[in-house]
Write a protein that holds these residues in place. Structure first.
Motif, PDB file in Angstrom:
ATOM      1  N   LYS A  68       0.841  -1.193   0.000  1.00 32.07           N
ATOM      2  CA  LYS A  68       0.000   0.000   0.000  1.00 32.07           C
ATOM      3  C   LYS A  68       0.883   1.252   0.000  1.00 32.07           C
ATOM      4  CE  LYS A  68      -3.563  -2.450   2.641  1.00 32.07           C
ATOM      5  NZ  LYS A  68      -4.535  -2.553   1.554  1.00 32.07           N
ATOM      6  N   PRO A  69       0.886   2.032  -1.067  1.00 35.14           N
ATOM      7  CA  PRO A  69       1.800   3.173  -1.175  1.00 35.14           C
ATOM      8  C   PRO A  69       1.589   4.267  -0.138  1.00 35.14           C
ATOM      9  CG  PRO A  69       0.180   3.217  -2.953  1.00 35.14           C
ATOM     10  CD  PRO A  69       0.027   1.908  -2.266  1.00 35.14           C
ATOM     11  N   ASP A  70       0.429   4.266   0.540  1.00 33.67           N
ATOM     12  CA  ASP A  70       0.184   5.303   1.541  1.00 33.67           C
ATOM     13  C   ASP A  70       0.746   4.943   2.916  1.00 33.67           C
ATOM     14  OD1 ASP A  70      -1.693   3.231   1.650  1.00 33.67           O
ATOM     15  OD2 ASP A  70      -3.183   4.488   2.638  1.00 33.67           O
ATOM     16  N   ALA A 101      14.477  -6.453   1.840  1.00 41.85           N
ATOM     17  CA  ALA A 101      13.337  -5.810   1.195  1.00 41.85           C
ATOM     18  C   ALA A 101      13.688  -5.319  -0.210  1.00 41.85           C
ATOM     19  CB  ALA A 101      12.846  -4.653   2.053  1.00 41.85           C
ATOM     20  N   LEU A 102      14.882  -4.756  -0.365  1.00 44.25           N
ATOM     21  CA  LEU A 102      15.303  -4.287  -1.692  1.00 44.25           C
ATOM     22  C   LEU A 102      15.379  -5.438  -2.682  1.00 44.25           C
ATOM     23  CD1 LEU A 102      18.062  -1.727  -0.650  1.00 44.25           C
ATOM     24  CD2 LEU A 102      15.979  -1.184  -1.926  1.00 44.25           C
ATOM     25  N   GLU A 111      10.132  -8.826  -7.350  1.00 41.57           N
ATOM     26  CA  GLU A 111       8.749  -8.578  -7.738  1.00 41.57           C
ATOM     27  C   GLU A 111       8.678  -7.792  -9.041  1.00 41.57           C
ATOM     28  OE1 GLU A 111       5.698  -9.590  -6.082  1.00 41.57           O
ATOM     29  OE2 GLU A 111       7.281 -10.955  -5.425  1.00 41.57           O
ATOM     30  N   GLN A 112       9.584  -6.809  -9.196  1.00 45.56           N
ATOM     31  CA  GLN A 112       9.599  -5.998 -10.413  1.00 45.56           C
ATOM     32  C   GLN A 112       9.996  -6.822 -11.631  1.00 45.56           C
ATOM     33  OE1 GLN A 112      12.288  -2.862  -9.240  1.00 45.56           O
ATOM     34  NE2 GLN A 112      10.656  -1.599  -8.359  1.00 45.56           N
ATOM     35  N   LEU A 155       5.544  -3.963  -4.568  1.00 44.47           N
ATOM     36  CA  LEU A 155       6.099  -3.776  -3.233  1.00 44.47           C
ATOM     37  C   LEU A 155       6.638  -2.350  -3.112  1.00 44.47           C
ATOM     38  CD1 LEU A 155       6.594  -5.577  -0.685  1.00 44.47           C
ATOM     39  CD2 LEU A 155       8.939  -5.847  -1.489  1.00 44.47           C
ATOM     40  N   TYR A 156       6.192  -1.655  -2.079  1.00 41.87           N
ATOM     41  CA  TYR A 156       6.656  -0.296  -1.805  1.00 41.87           C
ATOM     42  C   TYR A 156       7.488  -0.304  -0.529  1.00 41.87           C
ATOM     43  CZ  TYR A 156       2.839   0.825  -5.014  1.00 41.87           C
ATOM     44  OH  TYR A 156       1.997   0.871  -6.102  1.00 41.87           O
TER      45      TYR A 156
END
Length: 258
Positions: free
Chosen positions: A126-128, A187-188, A194-195, A204-205
């Motif tokens: 969720k980008p927010d 995470a990176l 994912e990309q 993933l944000y």
């Protein structure tokens, strides 16, 4: 990785008392020709299995350290939350498993100089959700016994879901939680994967770092000679470029502590 065990009072007392048992001396280690290293086998890209081979950034670092100490590394991958207990019981000479240096852990073990610096980061679909404040009222997955778990205890309103590293990641990707707190390099790597995956269900944000930490190898409290030999080997790697080569192989950057 990592860095990560939460010590309660009982666990701290047990580990501290058990440290009176004498670890293998450097003379005994040299005589055996082996350096026994406890580790965790499921924390990509630091320590993990691929096609039956134990590999990762920390494995490369540990192998090179052992080589410079004229020893053969003998890796013992175990469950993460059993590693420091095993060290106190002399099941291995050291533990290399993305353990962040904390005051609580330092009461029970002797840390070497750090072999990388990192931090706990918010990962979400969720980008927010970006900041610690955004986690208030949210379900957040985290690895059992980690410094990430400890960090979440300080944030009000978080609904913590404590589980294994893989399950914590999968809980986010399957929508069971709204955020996942983990090592920033983990995470990176996950975001890049994912990309690179066509038709990935959930982008993933990455949000804020909740904290920074230095990650080091742990030896028993009384094993100063082993820690010093380790530190000498690490210093030579940092100086001659070997560390940078290993680091860029895994992360495309130098992750040493500045």
């Amino acid at each position: 990785m990592i860095a990560r065990i939460k010590f309660g009072c009982i666990a701290l007392i047990a580990l501290t008392l058990s440290s009176v048992v004498q670890a293998r001396s450097m003379e005994e280690i040299d005589k055996s020709g082996r350096l026994i290293i406890g580790s965790y086998g499921n924390f990509r890209p630091f320590t993990y299995f691929e096609d039956g081979k134990f590999t990762g950034f920390e494995v490369d670092i540990g192998n090179e350290i052992a080589k410079r100490m004229n020893l053969t590394p003998e890796w013992k991958p175990m469950e993460f939350d059993s590693l420091l207990t095993g060290l106190s019981q002399d099941r291995w000479d050291m533990v290399t498993a993305s353990f962040g240096i904390t005051p609580e852990r330092s009461k029970a073990v002797l840390f070497t100089e750090p072999h990388y610096c990192t931090g706990g980061i918010i990962a979400t679909t969720k980008p927010d959700i970006k900041t610690a404040e955004d986690l208030n009222g949210k379900k957040v997955s985290v690895q059992t016994g980690s410094t990430y778990f400890l960090a979440l205890q300080k944030i009000p309103g978080v609904q913590v879901r404590n589980m294994s590293s893989d399950n914590a990641r999968n809980a986010l990707l399957t929508g069971k939680v709204e955020a996942w707190v983990t090592d920033k390099f983990v995470a990176l790597l996950m975001r890049q994967k994912e990309q690179d995956t066509k038709g990935a269900a959930r982008p993933l944000y990455l949000g804020d770092l909740l904290f920074s930490e230095r990650v080091a190898t742990a030896v028993k409290k009384d094993n100063h000679e082993l820690a010093e030999r380790y530190n000498q080997a690490l210093a030579s790697m940092l100086k001659d470029g070997t560390y940078e080569t290993i680091s860029k192989k895994w992360f495309k950057e130098d992750v040493r502590c500045q």
